[in-house]
Design a protein around this motif. Structure first.
Motif, PDB file in Angstrom:
ATOM      1  N   VAL A   1     -45.259   5.110 -24.277  1.00 51.31           N
ATOM      2  CA  VAL A   1     -46.083   4.680 -23.171  1.00 51.31           C
ATOM      3  C   VAL A   1     -45.239   4.641 -21.920  1.00 51.31           C
ATOM      4  CG1 VAL A   1     -47.756   2.946 -22.192  1.00 51.31           C
ATOM      5  CG2 VAL A   1     -48.042   3.371 -24.439  1.00 51.31           C
ATOM      6  N   ARG A   2     -44.349   3.741 -22.162  1.00 48.46           N
ATOM      7  CA  ARG A   2     -43.242   3.788 -20.855  1.00 48.46           C
ATOM      8  C   ARG A   2     -42.648   5.315 -20.289  1.00 48.46           C
ATOM      9  NH1 ARG A   2     -42.402  -1.577 -20.116  1.00 48.46           N
ATOM     10  NH2 ARG A   2     -42.816  -2.944 -21.779  1.00 48.46           N
ATOM     11  N   TRP A   3     -42.514   6.211 -21.543  1.00 44.54           N
ATOM     12  CA  TRP A   3     -41.907   7.486 -21.143  1.00 44.54           C
ATOM     13  C   TRP A   3     -43.080   8.162 -20.381  1.00 44.54           C
ATOM     14  CZ3 TRP A   3     -43.535  12.380 -22.145  1.00 44.54           C
ATOM     15  CH2 TRP A   3     -42.727  13.437 -21.589  1.00 44.54           C
ATOM     16  N   HIS A   4     -44.185   8.134 -20.811  1.00 43.09           N
ATOM     17  CA  HIS A   4     -45.326   8.620 -20.076  1.00 43.09           C
ATOM     18  C   HIS A   4     -45.453   8.202 -18.548  1.00 43.09           C
ATOM     19  CE1 HIS A   4     -46.672  10.352 -24.052  1.00 43.09           C
ATOM     20  NE2 HIS A   4     -47.093  11.152 -23.475  1.00 43.09           N
ATOM     21  N   ASP A   5     -45.247   6.875 -18.444  1.00 44.27           N
ATOM     22  CA  ASP A   5     -45.408   6.339 -17.083  1.00 44.27           C
ATOM     23  C   ASP A   5     -44.377   6.868 -16.174  1.00 44.27           C
ATOM     24  OD1 ASP A   5     -47.850   4.824 -17.781  1.00 44.27           O
ATOM     25  OD2 ASP A   5     -46.546   3.083 -18.380  1.00 44.27           O
ATOM     26  N   LEU A   6     -43.065   6.866 -16.832  1.00 42.84           N
ATOM     27  CA  LEU A   6     -41.870   7.220 -15.873  1.00 42.84           C
ATOM     28  C   LEU A   6     -42.186   8.748 -15.614  1.00 42.84           C
ATOM     29  CD1 LEU A   6     -38.897   5.785 -17.836  1.00 42.84           C
ATOM     30  CD2 LEU A   6     -39.836   4.939 -15.710  1.00 42.84           C
ATOM     31  N   ARG A   7     -42.602   9.354 -16.388  1.00 39.90           N
ATOM     32  CA  ARG A   7     -42.779  10.986 -16.153  1.00 39.90           C
ATOM     33  C   ARG A   7     -43.881  11.185 -15.122  1.00 39.90           C
ATOM     34  NH1 ARG A   7     -41.944  15.296 -15.053  1.00 39.90           N
ATOM     35  NH2 ARG A   7     -41.645  17.219 -16.113  1.00 39.90           N
TER      36      ARG A   7
ATOM     37  N   PRO B   1     -49.394   5.772  -9.070  1.00 34.46           N
ATOM     38  CA  PRO B   1     -48.896   7.269  -9.398  1.00 34.46           C
ATOM     39  C   PRO B   1     -49.758   7.731 -10.476  1.00 34.46           C
ATOM     40  CG  PRO B   1     -46.882   5.544  -9.294  1.00 34.46           C
ATOM     41  CD  PRO B   1     -48.166   4.819  -9.178  1.00 34.46           C
ATOM     42  N   VAL B   2     -50.492   6.888 -11.473  1.00 37.37           N
ATOM     43  CA  VAL B   2     -51.255   7.338 -12.546  1.00 37.37           C
ATOM     44  C   VAL B   2     -52.414   7.834 -11.694  1.00 37.37           C
ATOM     45  CG1 VAL B   2     -52.396   6.840 -14.412  1.00 37.37           C
ATOM     46  CG2 VAL B   2     -50.105   5.965 -14.275  1.00 37.37           C
ATOM     47  N   THR B   3     -53.142   7.086 -11.124  1.00 32.35           N
ATOM     48  CA  THR B   3     -54.652   7.428 -10.324  1.00 32.35           C
ATOM     49  C   THR B   3     -54.208   8.841  -9.579  1.00 32.35           C
ATOM     50  OG1 THR B   3     -55.150   5.150 -10.493  1.00 32.35           O
ATOM     51  CG2 THR B   3     -56.516   6.683  -9.087  1.00 32.35           C
ATOM     52  N   ALA B   4     -53.451   8.737  -8.645  1.00 31.25           N
ATOM     53  CA  ALA B   4     -52.990   9.841  -7.713  1.00 31.25           C
ATOM     54  C   ALA B   4     -52.769  11.058  -8.562  1.00 31.25           C
ATOM     55  CB  ALA B   4     -51.823   9.578  -6.902  1.00 31.25           C
ATOM     56  N   SER B   5     -52.056  11.071  -9.618  1.00 32.80           N
ATOM     57  CA  SER B   5     -51.921  12.394 -10.087  1.00 32.80           C
ATOM     58  C   SER B   5     -52.800  12.780 -11.042  1.00 32.80           C
ATOM     59  CB  SER B   5     -50.578  12.063 -11.254  1.00 32.80           C
ATOM     60  OG  SER B   5     -50.912  11.079 -12.137  1.00 32.80           O
ATOM     61  N   ALA B   6     -53.759  11.849 -11.646  1.00 33.90           N
ATOM     62  CA  ALA B   6     -54.861  12.503 -12.280  1.00 33.90           C
ATOM     63  C   ALA B   6     -55.993  12.961 -11.232  1.00 33.90           C
ATOM     64  CB  ALA B   6     -55.656  11.115 -12.953  1.00 33.90           C
ATOM     65  N   ILE B   7     -56.010  12.569 -10.213  1.00 29.11           N
ATOM     66  CA  ILE B   7     -57.175  13.023  -9.083  1.00 29.11           C
ATOM     67  C   ILE B   7     -56.428  14.465  -8.679  1.00 29.11           C
ATOM     68  CG2 ILE B   7     -57.841  12.657  -6.865  1.00 29.11           C
ATOM     69  CD1 ILE B   7     -57.974   9.642  -7.342  1.00 29.11           C
ATOM     70  N   VAL B   8     -55.290  14.548  -8.406  1.00 26.73           N
ATOM     71  CA  VAL B   8     -54.735  15.885  -7.834  1.00 26.73           C
ATOM     72  C   VAL B   8     -54.915  16.917  -9.038  1.00 26.73           C
ATOM     73  CG1 VAL B   8     -52.758  17.142  -7.062  1.00 26.73           C
ATOM     74  CG2 VAL B   8     -53.182  14.856  -5.992  1.00 26.73           C
ATOM     75  N   ALA B   9     -54.590  16.486 -10.318  1.00 26.66           N
ATOM     76  CA  ALA B   9     -54.661  17.591 -11.391  1.00 26.66           C
ATOM     77  C   ALA B   9     -56.061  17.755 -11.878  1.00 26.66           C
ATOM     78  CB  ALA B   9     -54.065  16.728 -12.617  1.00 26.66           C
ATOM     79  N   THR B  10     -57.190  16.827 -11.213  1.00 28.96           N
ATOM     80  CA  THR B  10     -58.242  17.166 -11.587  1.00 28.96           C
ATOM     81  C   THR B  10     -59.389  17.918 -10.616  1.00 28.96           C
ATOM     82  OG1 THR B  10     -58.623  15.218 -13.116  1.00 28.96           O
ATOM     83  CG2 THR B  10     -60.610  16.113 -12.428  1.00 28.96           C
ATOM     84  N   ILE B  11     -59.089  17.594  -9.316  1.00 34.02           N
ATOM     85  CA  ILE B  11     -59.883  18.269  -8.213  1.00 34.02           C
ATOM     86  C   ILE B  11     -58.977  19.039  -7.450  1.00 34.02           C
ATOM     87  CG2 ILE B  11     -61.679  16.354  -8.482  1.00 34.02           C
ATOM     88  CD1 ILE B  11     -60.443  15.167  -5.884  1.00 34.02           C
TER      89      ILE B  11
END
Length: 339
Positions: A194-200, A222-232
Protein backbone atom coordinates in the motif's frame (compact mmCIF):
# COMPACT_ATOMS: atom_id res chain seq x y z
CA UNK A 1 -23.55 -0.39 -50.91
CA UNK A 2 -21.31 1.83 -48.80
CA UNK A 3 -21.36 1.14 -45.09
CA UNK A 4 -21.60 4.34 -43.01
CA UNK A 5 -22.30 2.98 -39.50
CA UNK A 6 -21.13 -0.17 -37.75
CA UNK A 7 -22.19 -1.56 -34.40
CA UNK A 8 -19.48 -3.73 -32.82
CA UNK A 9 -20.36 -6.07 -29.97
CA UNK A 10 -17.10 -6.85 -28.16
CA UNK A 11 -16.16 -10.20 -26.65
CA UNK A 12 -13.08 -12.24 -25.78
CA UNK A 13 -12.84 -14.34 -28.95
CA UNK A 14 -15.95 -13.95 -31.15
CA UNK A 15 -17.08 -10.41 -32.06
CA UNK A 16 -20.30 -9.41 -33.80
CA UNK A 17 -20.45 -6.62 -36.42
CA UNK A 18 -23.62 -4.99 -37.74
CA UNK A 19 -23.20 -2.56 -40.65
CA UNK A 20 -25.79 -0.30 -42.29
CA UNK A 21 -25.85 2.25 -45.10
CA UNK A 22 -26.79 5.92 -44.82
CA UNK A 23 -30.41 4.98 -45.64
CA UNK A 24 -30.45 2.33 -42.89
CA UNK A 25 -30.23 -0.78 -45.08
CA UNK A 26 -28.43 -3.68 -43.39
CA UNK A 27 -25.27 -4.68 -45.28
CA UNK A 28 -23.95 -7.31 -42.89
CA UNK A 29 -24.52 -8.76 -39.44
CA UNK A 30 -21.98 -11.48 -38.86
CA UNK A 31 -19.53 -12.84 -36.29
CA UNK A 32 -15.76 -12.35 -36.55
CA UNK A 33 -12.94 -14.14 -34.79
CA UNK A 34 -10.49 -12.04 -32.83
CA UNK A 35 -7.74 -12.56 -35.41
CA UNK A 36 -10.06 -11.38 -38.20
CA UNK A 37 -11.28 -8.15 -36.60
CA UNK A 38 -8.52 -5.67 -37.49
CA UNK A 39 -8.17 -7.00 -41.03
CA UNK A 40 -11.93 -6.62 -41.58
CA UNK A 41 -12.01 -2.96 -40.52
CA UNK A 42 -8.80 -2.21 -42.41
CA UNK A 43 -10.55 -3.17 -45.66
CA UNK A 44 -13.64 -1.14 -44.74
CA UNK A 45 -13.97 2.49 -45.86
CA UNK A 46 -13.80 5.02 -42.98
CA UNK A 47 -17.13 5.04 -41.15
CA UNK A 48 -18.74 5.56 -37.74
CA UNK A 49 -18.19 2.67 -35.31
CA UNK A 50 -20.08 2.28 -32.06
CA UNK A 51 -19.06 0.07 -29.14
CA UNK A 52 -20.21 -0.42 -25.58
CA UNK A 53 -17.76 1.06 -23.09
CA UNK A 54 -15.97 -1.73 -21.23
CA UNK A 55 -12.48 -2.73 -20.11
CA UNK A 56 -11.25 -3.66 -23.62
CA UNK A 57 -13.19 -1.05 -25.60
CA UNK A 58 -10.54 1.67 -25.22
CA UNK A 59 -7.88 -0.60 -26.75
CA UNK A 60 -10.06 -1.47 -29.75
CA UNK A 61 -11.10 2.17 -30.17
CA UNK A 62 -7.46 3.23 -30.44
CA UNK A 63 -6.68 0.43 -32.91
CA UNK A 64 -9.68 1.11 -35.16
CA UNK A 65 -9.05 4.86 -35.15
CA UNK A 66 -5.72 4.19 -36.88
CA UNK A 67 -7.67 3.09 -39.98
CA UNK A 68 -9.48 6.45 -40.17
CA UNK A 69 -12.72 5.32 -38.53
CA UNK A 70 -14.63 7.50 -36.06
CA UNK A 71 -15.07 5.39 -32.92
CA UNK A 72 -17.59 6.24 -30.21
CA UNK A 73 -18.01 4.43 -26.90
CA UNK A 74 -21.49 4.22 -25.37
CA UNK A 75 -22.34 3.37 -21.75
CA UNK A 76 -24.08 -0.04 -21.81
CA UNK A 77 -27.05 1.32 -19.86
CA UNK A 78 -27.84 3.66 -22.78
CA UNK A 79 -27.72 0.84 -25.33
CA UNK A 80 -30.25 -1.38 -23.57
CA UNK A 81 -33.37 0.63 -24.62
CA UNK A 82 -32.51 -0.07 -28.29
CA UNK A 83 -32.51 -3.86 -27.83
CA UNK A 84 -35.72 -5.02 -29.54
CA UNK A 85 -36.26 -8.47 -28.08
CA UNK A 86 -34.22 -11.34 -26.72
CA UNK A 87 -30.51 -11.47 -26.00
CA UNK A 88 -27.94 -12.43 -28.62
CA UNK A 89 -24.76 -10.98 -30.10
CA UNK A 90 -26.54 -10.08 -33.33
CA UNK A 91 -29.30 -8.22 -31.48
CA UNK A 92 -26.78 -6.39 -29.31
CA UNK A 93 -24.69 -5.29 -32.30
CA UNK A 94 -27.83 -3.98 -34.04
CA UNK A 95 -28.81 -2.05 -30.92
CA UNK A 96 -25.33 -0.49 -30.67
CA UNK A 97 -25.50 0.49 -34.35
CA UNK A 98 -28.82 2.22 -33.74
CA UNK A 99 -27.78 3.94 -30.50
CA UNK A 100 -24.53 5.41 -31.85
CA UNK A 101 -26.44 7.50 -34.44
CA UNK A 102 -28.74 9.20 -31.93
CA UNK A 103 -28.04 12.97 -31.79
CA UNK A 104 -28.61 13.18 -28.04
CA UNK A 105 -26.57 10.09 -27.12
CA UNK A 106 -23.87 10.49 -24.46
CA UNK A 107 -20.48 8.99 -25.17
CA UNK A 108 -17.42 7.94 -23.18
CA UNK A 109 -14.11 9.57 -24.03
CA UNK A 110 -11.49 7.11 -25.32
CA UNK A 111 -8.66 6.78 -22.82
CA UNK A 112 -4.99 6.83 -23.77
CA UNK A 113 -2.60 4.05 -22.76
CA UNK A 114 -1.09 6.43 -20.16
CA UNK A 115 -4.51 6.98 -18.58
CA UNK A 116 -5.19 3.25 -18.46
CA UNK A 117 -1.79 2.58 -16.92
CA UNK A 118 -2.51 5.14 -14.20
CA UNK A 119 -5.92 3.61 -13.52
CA UNK A 120 -4.32 0.16 -13.22
CA UNK A 121 -2.15 1.59 -10.44
CA UNK A 122 -5.30 2.84 -8.68
CA UNK A 123 -7.08 -0.49 -9.07
CA UNK A 124 -4.21 -2.49 -7.61
CA UNK A 125 -3.90 0.00 -4.75
CA UNK A 126 -7.60 -0.38 -4.00
CA UNK A 127 -7.16 -4.16 -3.98
CA UNK A 128 -4.26 -4.20 -1.51
CA UNK A 129 -6.05 -1.67 0.73
CA UNK A 130 -9.03 -4.04 0.94
CA UNK A 131 -6.74 -6.97 1.63
CA UNK A 132 -4.98 -5.05 4.40
CA UNK A 133 -8.32 -4.24 6.01
CA UNK A 134 -9.37 -7.89 5.82
CA UNK A 135 -6.12 -8.99 7.48
CA UNK A 136 -6.49 -6.50 10.32
CA UNK A 137 -10.08 -7.62 10.93
CA UNK A 138 -9.08 -11.29 10.86
CA UNK A 139 -6.18 -10.67 13.24
CA UNK A 140 -8.38 -8.71 15.63
CA UNK A 141 -11.12 -11.36 15.51
CA UNK A 142 -8.79 -14.31 16.20
CA UNK A 143 -7.13 -12.53 19.11
CA UNK A 144 -10.54 -11.68 20.57
CA UNK A 145 -11.37 -15.40 20.73
CA UNK A 146 -8.46 -15.81 23.17
CA UNK A 147 -9.49 -12.77 25.22
CA UNK A 148 -6.84 -10.47 23.71
CA UNK A 149 -8.09 -7.09 22.52
CA UNK A 150 -6.23 -5.23 19.79
CA UNK A 151 -6.68 -1.42 19.96
CA UNK A 152 -8.44 0.34 17.08
CA UNK A 153 -6.36 1.85 14.30
CA UNK A 154 -4.03 0.64 11.59
CA UNK A 155 -0.87 1.79 13.35
CA UNK A 156 -1.79 -0.25 16.44
CA UNK A 157 -2.30 -3.36 14.31
CA UNK A 158 0.98 -3.01 12.37
CA UNK A 159 2.82 -2.22 15.61
CA UNK A 160 1.44 -5.40 17.17
CA UNK A 161 2.50 -7.35 14.06
CA UNK A 162 6.08 -6.09 14.34
CA UNK A 163 6.22 -7.05 18.01
CA UNK A 164 5.00 -10.58 17.22
CA UNK A 165 7.59 -11.05 14.49
CA UNK A 166 10.29 -9.73 16.83
CA UNK A 167 9.49 -12.58 19.23
CA UNK A 168 6.81 -11.15 21.51
CA UNK A 169 4.17 -13.84 20.86
CA UNK A 170 0.79 -13.73 22.67
CA UNK A 171 0.10 -16.25 25.45
CA UNK A 172 -1.93 -18.72 23.38
CA UNK A 173 -1.35 -22.34 22.22
CA UNK A 174 1.48 -22.97 19.76
CA UNK A 175 -0.83 -23.55 16.78
CA UNK A 176 -2.53 -20.23 17.46
CA UNK A 177 0.84 -18.50 17.68
CA UNK A 178 1.83 -19.90 14.28
CA UNK A 179 -1.40 -18.62 12.74
CA UNK A 180 -0.93 -15.17 14.27
CA UNK A 181 2.67 -15.01 12.96
CA UNK A 182 1.52 -15.85 9.43
CA UNK A 183 -1.16 -13.16 9.56
CA UNK A 184 1.26 -10.60 10.98
CA UNK A 185 3.83 -11.34 8.27
CA UNK A 186 1.17 -11.02 5.58
CA UNK A 187 -0.20 -7.81 7.13
CA UNK A 188 3.20 -6.09 7.10
CA UNK A 189 3.84 -7.25 3.54
CA UNK A 190 0.47 -5.89 2.37
CA UNK A 191 1.01 -2.63 4.25
CA UNK A 192 4.33 -2.25 2.42
CA UNK A 193 2.52 -2.69 -0.91
CA UNK A 194 0.00 0.00 0.00
CA UNK A 195 2.78 2.41 0.91
CA UNK A 196 4.60 1.62 -2.36
CA UNK A 197 1.48 2.45 -4.36
CA UNK A 198 1.05 5.70 -2.42
CA UNK A 199 4.65 6.75 -3.11
CA UNK A 200 4.27 5.89 -6.79
CA UNK A 201 1.09 7.99 -7.04
CA UNK A 202 2.77 10.91 -5.27
CA UNK A 203 5.69 10.79 -7.71
CA UNK A 204 3.33 10.85 -10.69
CA UNK A 205 1.25 13.67 -9.18
CA UNK A 206 4.38 15.80 -8.71
CA UNK A 207 5.37 15.39 -12.36
CA UNK A 208 1.99 16.13 -13.99
CA UNK A 209 0.93 19.78 -14.41
CA UNK A 210 -2.82 19.12 -14.24
CA UNK A 211 -2.49 17.01 -11.10
CA UNK A 212 -0.47 19.76 -9.41
CA UNK A 213 -3.23 22.25 -10.26
CA UNK A 214 -5.89 19.98 -8.76
CA UNK A 215 -3.91 19.62 -5.53
CA UNK A 216 -4.37 23.36 -4.88
CA UNK A 217 -8.02 22.54 -4.09
CA UNK A 218 -8.64 21.79 -0.38
CA UNK A 219 -9.39 18.13 0.21
CA UNK A 220 -7.79 16.95 -3.06
CA UNK A 221 -4.51 15.09 -2.62
CA UNK A 222 -2.24 13.09 -4.93
CA UNK A 223 -4.50 10.01 -5.00
CA UNK A 224 -7.66 11.95 -5.90
CA UNK A 225 -5.89 14.25 -8.37
CA UNK A 226 -4.24 11.38 -10.26
CA UNK A 227 -7.48 9.38 -10.37
CA UNK A 228 -9.41 12.34 -11.80
CA UNK A 229 -6.87 13.10 -14.53
CA UNK A 230 -6.56 9.42 -15.43
CA UNK A 231 -10.35 9.08 -15.70
CA UNK A 232 -11.53 12.27 -17.42
CA UNK A 233 -8.33 13.80 -18.81
CA UNK A 234 -8.90 17.48 -19.58
CA UNK A 235 -12.57 17.36 -18.54
CA UNK A 236 -13.69 19.14 -21.72
CA UNK A 237 -16.16 16.38 -22.54
CA UNK A 238 -18.39 17.97 -19.89
CA UNK A 239 -20.10 21.24 -20.77
CA UNK A 240 -19.97 22.61 -17.22
CA UNK A 241 -19.15 21.71 -13.65
CA UNK A 242 -22.71 20.73 -12.85
CA UNK A 243 -22.63 18.12 -15.62
CA UNK A 244 -19.42 16.67 -14.17
CA UNK A 245 -20.96 16.53 -10.68
CA UNK A 246 -24.04 14.81 -12.13
CA UNK A 247 -21.80 12.30 -13.93
CA UNK A 248 -20.21 11.47 -10.57
CA UNK A 249 -23.66 10.87 -9.06
CA UNK A 250 -23.39 13.77 -6.60
CA UNK A 251 -26.56 15.60 -7.68
CA UNK A 252 -30.09 14.92 -6.33
CA UNK A 253 -32.32 12.46 -8.15
CA UNK A 254 -35.06 14.31 -10.03
CA UNK A 255 -38.55 12.83 -9.74
CA UNK A 256 -40.59 15.83 -10.86
CA UNK A 257 -43.94 15.71 -12.63
CA UNK A 258 -46.90 17.99 -13.30
CA UNK A 259 -44.89 21.13 -12.66
CA UNK A 260 -43.97 20.00 -9.14
CA UNK A 261 -40.27 19.65 -8.51
CA UNK A 262 -39.27 16.73 -6.30
CA UNK A 263 -35.58 16.20 -5.57
CA UNK A 264 -34.49 13.11 -3.67
CA UNK A 265 -31.18 11.61 -2.62
CA UNK A 266 -28.09 11.73 -4.80
CA UNK A 267 -28.20 9.42 -7.82
CA UNK A 268 -24.90 7.59 -7.07
CA UNK A 269 -24.47 7.06 -10.81
CA UNK A 270 -21.18 7.29 -12.67
CA UNK A 271 -17.71 6.53 -11.36
CA UNK A 272 -18.04 5.11 -7.84
CA UNK A 273 -14.29 5.28 -7.15
CA UNK A 274 -13.98 9.01 -7.88
CA UNK A 275 -17.11 9.75 -5.88
CA UNK A 276 -15.73 7.83 -2.91
CA UNK A 277 -12.41 9.70 -3.04
CA UNK A 278 -14.15 13.08 -3.09
CA UNK A 279 -16.50 12.19 -0.23
CA UNK A 280 -13.62 10.83 1.88
CA UNK A 281 -11.59 13.99 1.23
CA UNK A 282 -14.49 16.23 2.20
CA UNK A 283 -15.17 14.14 5.29
CA UNK A 284 -11.58 14.78 6.39
CA UNK A 285 -12.07 18.53 5.84
CA UNK A 286 -15.31 18.51 7.82
CA UNK A 287 -13.66 16.75 10.77
CA UNK A 288 -10.86 19.33 10.74
CA UNK A 289 -13.40 22.17 10.81
CA UNK A 290 -15.24 20.59 13.74
CA UNK A 291 -11.98 20.21 15.68
CA UNK A 292 -10.56 23.64 14.75
CA UNK A 293 -13.48 25.92 13.78
CA UNK A 294 -11.28 29.03 13.82
CA UNK A 295 -9.10 27.73 10.96
CA UNK A 296 -11.85 26.33 8.74
CA UNK A 297 -13.71 27.69 5.74
CA UNK A 298 -16.54 29.99 6.97
CA UNK A 299 -18.94 28.58 4.37
CA UNK A 300 -18.17 25.04 5.48
CA UNK A 301 -18.47 25.95 9.15
CA UNK A 302 -21.92 27.49 8.60
CA UNK A 303 -23.01 24.49 6.52
CA UNK A 304 -22.07 22.06 9.31
CA UNK A 305 -24.06 24.16 11.78
CA UNK A 306 -27.20 24.00 9.61
CA UNK A 307 -27.08 20.51 8.09
CA UNK A 308 -26.34 16.94 9.23
CA UNK A 309 -22.71 15.89 8.95
CA UNK A 310 -23.06 13.43 6.05
CA UNK A 311 -25.34 15.71 4.06
CA UNK A 312 -22.79 18.50 4.46
CA UNK A 313 -19.91 16.33 3.22
CA UNK A 314 -21.91 15.33 0.11
CA UNK A 315 -22.68 18.99 -0.57
CA UNK A 316 -18.98 19.79 -0.23
CA UNK A 317 -18.08 16.97 -2.63
CA UNK A 318 -20.60 18.36 -5.13
CA UNK A 319 -19.09 21.83 -4.89
CA UNK A 320 -15.53 20.45 -5.13
CA UNK A 321 -16.42 18.51 -8.29
CA UNK A 322 -17.49 21.77 -9.95
CA UNK A 323 -14.26 23.44 -8.84
CA UNK A 324 -12.27 20.51 -10.24
CA UNK A 325 -13.93 20.92 -13.64
CA UNK A 326 -13.17 24.66 -13.65
CA UNK A 327 -9.51 24.09 -12.71
CA UNK A 328 -9.03 21.45 -15.42
CA UNK A 329 -10.75 23.30 -18.25
CA UNK A 330 -9.25 26.71 -17.47
CA UNK A 331 -5.85 25.24 -16.53
CA UNK A 332 -5.59 27.60 -13.57
CA UNK A 333 -4.83 26.89 -9.92
CA UNK A 334 -7.65 27.24 -7.43
CA UNK A 335 -7.66 30.51 -5.47
CA UNK A 336 -10.07 31.03 -2.55
CA UNK A 337 -12.47 33.93 -2.79
CA UNK A 338 -12.00 36.64 -0.17
CA UNK A 339 -14.57 36.47 2.61
Amino acid sequence: MKVTTVGLDLAKNVFQVHGVTHEGHVVFNKPLRRAQLLAFFERLDPCLIGMEACSASHHWARELSKFGHEVRLIPPIYVKPYVKRGKSDAVDAEAICEAVTRPTMRFVQVKSVEQQAMLSLHRTRELVVRQRTQLVNMLRGLLAEFGITLPQGLEKATGFAREVLDGSAPDIPEIGQDVIRVLCRQLLSTDYLVRWHDLRLQAVARADHRMKLLQTIPGVGPVTASAIVATIGSGRQFRNGREFAAWLGLTPRNNSSGGKERLGRITKMGDQYLRKLLVVGMTSRAIQVKVRPDKGDPWLRQLLERKPFRLATIAMANKTARIIWAVLTREEAWTPRPA
